[in-house]
Design a protein around this motif. Structure first.
Motif, PDB file in Angstrom:
ATOM      1  N   CYS A 150       0.825  -1.207   0.000  1.00  0.00           N
ATOM      2  CA  CYS A 150       0.000   0.000   0.000  1.00  0.00           C
ATOM      3  C   CYS A 150       0.864   1.264   0.000  1.00  0.00           C
ATOM      4  O   CYS A 150       0.519   2.252  -0.644  1.00  0.00           O
ATOM      5  CB  CYS A 150      -0.942  -0.010   1.204  1.00  0.00           C
ATOM      6  SG  CYS A 150      -2.307  -1.160   1.014  1.00  0.00           S
ATOM      7  N   THR A 151       1.975   1.213   0.705  1.00  0.00           N
ATOM      8  CA  THR A 151       2.894   2.351   0.704  1.00  0.00           C
ATOM      9  C   THR A 151       3.459   2.586  -0.698  1.00  0.00           C
ATOM     10  O   THR A 151       3.526   3.724  -1.174  1.00  0.00           O
ATOM     11  CB  THR A 151       4.035   2.120   1.708  1.00  0.00           C
ATOM     12  OG1 THR A 151       3.469   1.893   3.001  1.00  0.00           O
ATOM     13  CG2 THR A 151       4.967   3.301   1.768  1.00  0.00           C
ATOM     14  N   LEU A 152       3.851   1.511  -1.367  1.00  0.00           N
ATOM     15  CA  LEU A 152       4.381   1.646  -2.729  1.00  0.00           C
ATOM     16  C   LEU A 152       3.311   2.143  -3.699  1.00  0.00           C
ATOM     17  O   LEU A 152       3.603   2.965  -4.580  1.00  0.00           O
ATOM     18  CB  LEU A 152       4.947   0.309  -3.210  1.00  0.00           C
ATOM     19  CG  LEU A 152       6.250  -0.131  -2.546  1.00  0.00           C
ATOM     20  CD1 LEU A 152       6.603  -1.543  -2.962  1.00  0.00           C
ATOM     21  CD2 LEU A 152       7.372   0.828  -2.895  1.00  0.00           C
ATOM     22  N   ILE A 153       2.085   1.656  -3.532  1.00  0.00           N
ATOM     23  CA  ILE A 153       1.001   2.127  -4.397  1.00  0.00           C
ATOM     24  C   ILE A 153       0.786   3.625  -4.198  1.00  0.00           C
ATOM     25  O   ILE A 153       0.591   4.373  -5.162  1.00  0.00           O
ATOM     26  CB  ILE A 153      -0.295   1.338  -4.120  1.00  0.00           C
ATOM     27  CG1 ILE A 153      -0.161  -0.093  -4.622  1.00  0.00           C
ATOM     28  CG2 ILE A 153      -1.499   2.012  -4.762  1.00  0.00           C
ATOM     29  CD1 ILE A 153      -1.267  -1.014  -4.151  1.00  0.00           C
ATOM     30  N   HIS A 154       0.852   4.066  -2.955  1.00  0.00           N
ATOM     31  CA  HIS A 154       0.652   5.492  -2.664  1.00  0.00           C
ATOM     32  C   HIS A 154       1.765   6.336  -3.292  1.00  0.00           C
ATOM     33  O   HIS A 154       1.489   7.367  -3.911  1.00  0.00           O
ATOM     34  CB  HIS A 154       0.601   5.714  -1.153  1.00  0.00           C
ATOM     35  CG  HIS A 154       0.535   7.146  -0.770  1.00  0.00           C
ATOM     36  ND1 HIS A 154      -0.624   7.892  -0.923  1.00  0.00           N
ATOM     37  CD2 HIS A 154       1.468   7.985  -0.267  1.00  0.00           C
ATOM     38  CE1 HIS A 154      -0.383   9.131  -0.513  1.00  0.00           C
ATOM     39  NE2 HIS A 154       0.879   9.206  -0.116  1.00  0.00           N
ATOM     40  N   TYR A 155       3.010   5.926  -3.131  1.00  0.00           N
ATOM     41  CA  TYR A 155       4.115   6.736  -3.632  1.00  0.00           C
ATOM     42  C   TYR A 155       4.302   6.630  -5.136  1.00  0.00           C
ATOM     43  O   TYR A 155       4.668   7.609  -5.781  1.00  0.00           O
ATOM     44  CB  TYR A 155       5.426   6.376  -2.918  1.00  0.00           C
ATOM     45  CG  TYR A 155       5.503   7.003  -1.553  1.00  0.00           C
ATOM     46  CD1 TYR A 155       5.536   8.381  -1.393  1.00  0.00           C
ATOM     47  CD2 TYR A 155       5.508   6.220  -0.417  1.00  0.00           C
ATOM     48  CE1 TYR A 155       5.575   8.962  -0.147  1.00  0.00           C
ATOM     49  CE2 TYR A 155       5.551   6.783   0.841  1.00  0.00           C
ATOM     50  CZ  TYR A 155       5.588   8.162   0.969  1.00  0.00           C
ATOM     51  OH  TYR A 155       5.626   8.733   2.205  1.00  0.00           O
ATOM     52  N   ARG A 156       4.062   5.470  -5.718  1.00  0.00           N
ATOM     53  CA  ARG A 156       4.243   5.313  -7.161  1.00  0.00           C
ATOM     54  C   ARG A 156       3.019   5.754  -7.951  1.00  0.00           C
ATOM     55  O   ARG A 156       3.096   5.956  -9.153  1.00  0.00           O
ATOM     56  CB  ARG A 156       4.557   3.855  -7.495  1.00  0.00           C
ATOM     57  CG  ARG A 156       5.917   3.420  -6.968  1.00  0.00           C
ATOM     58  CD  ARG A 156       6.268   2.016  -7.421  1.00  0.00           C
ATOM     59  NE  ARG A 156       6.515   2.027  -8.860  1.00  0.00           N
ATOM     60  CZ  ARG A 156       6.041   1.119  -9.680  1.00  0.00           C
ATOM     61  NH1 ARG A 156       5.288   0.129  -9.259  1.00  0.00           N
ATOM     62  NH2 ARG A 156       6.310   1.178 -10.966  1.00  0.00           N
TER      63      ARG A 156
END
Length: 171
Positions: free
Chosen positions: A80-86
């Protein structure tokens, strides 16, 4: 193409869903594995073996389920963190999440174990994503719309009495 794979709950709910799913998977799989192992390691006698099986399930299966849940929670949080940042949802997020999760969960064992666990997590999730993409592509070919072919009827087929064939039809 890849977006169809990722029609899931939004991120805060996804973390809870993945954690619960991983716990259930660990509990069921651990219960089966520990039940067989407890049965095999118990003293002889059918009654003692069943008691050994139940004892092994009750003592060790929840620990395995907790470990699975921890992996699921860490993986989903990182994803979820990667989805938010990418700002995109693709297989790379899953691969990077597996790599980072492997490293995070091996932190207490040292840098070497972190690196090995990160590589293992990344390779494992890469293989899973590649299999998923190929399976999706293979299944997509099966469901492609086929052009309708109103060719000639099979040999020996007779048109019903009074039926007028369309223009250009030859029998």
């Amino acid at each position: 193409m890849a977006q169809d794979l990722y029609t899931r709950n939004p991120c805060p709910l996804r973390i809870v869903e993945d954690t619960g799913g991983a716990f259930a998977l660990g509990l069921i799989g651990g219960g089966l594995f520990q039940g067989i192992q407890g049965f095999r390691n118990a003293p002889s006698g059918l009654n003692k073996r069943f008691i050994g099986s139940i004892t092994a399930i009750k003592t060790r299966s929840p620990m395995l389920a907790g470990s699975f849940a921890m992996w699921g929670a860490t993986f989903a949080s990182v994803e979820c963190t990667l989805i938010h940042y990418r700002q995109k949802e693709d297989p790379w997020n899953t691969i990077m999440s597996g790599t980072i999760t492997g490293a995070i969960l091996a932190t207490r064992s040292g840098v070497g174990a972190m690196a090995a666990s990160a590589v293992f997590g990344g390779v494992l999730l890469s293989l899973m994503e590649v299999i998923g993409v190929f399976t999706t592509r293979k299944n997509a070919e099966v469901f492609k719309q086929q052009p309708l072919d109103f060719g000639q009827p099979p040999e020996g087929y007779q048109l019903p009495e009074g039926y007028q064939p369309p223009e250009g039809y030859h029998q």
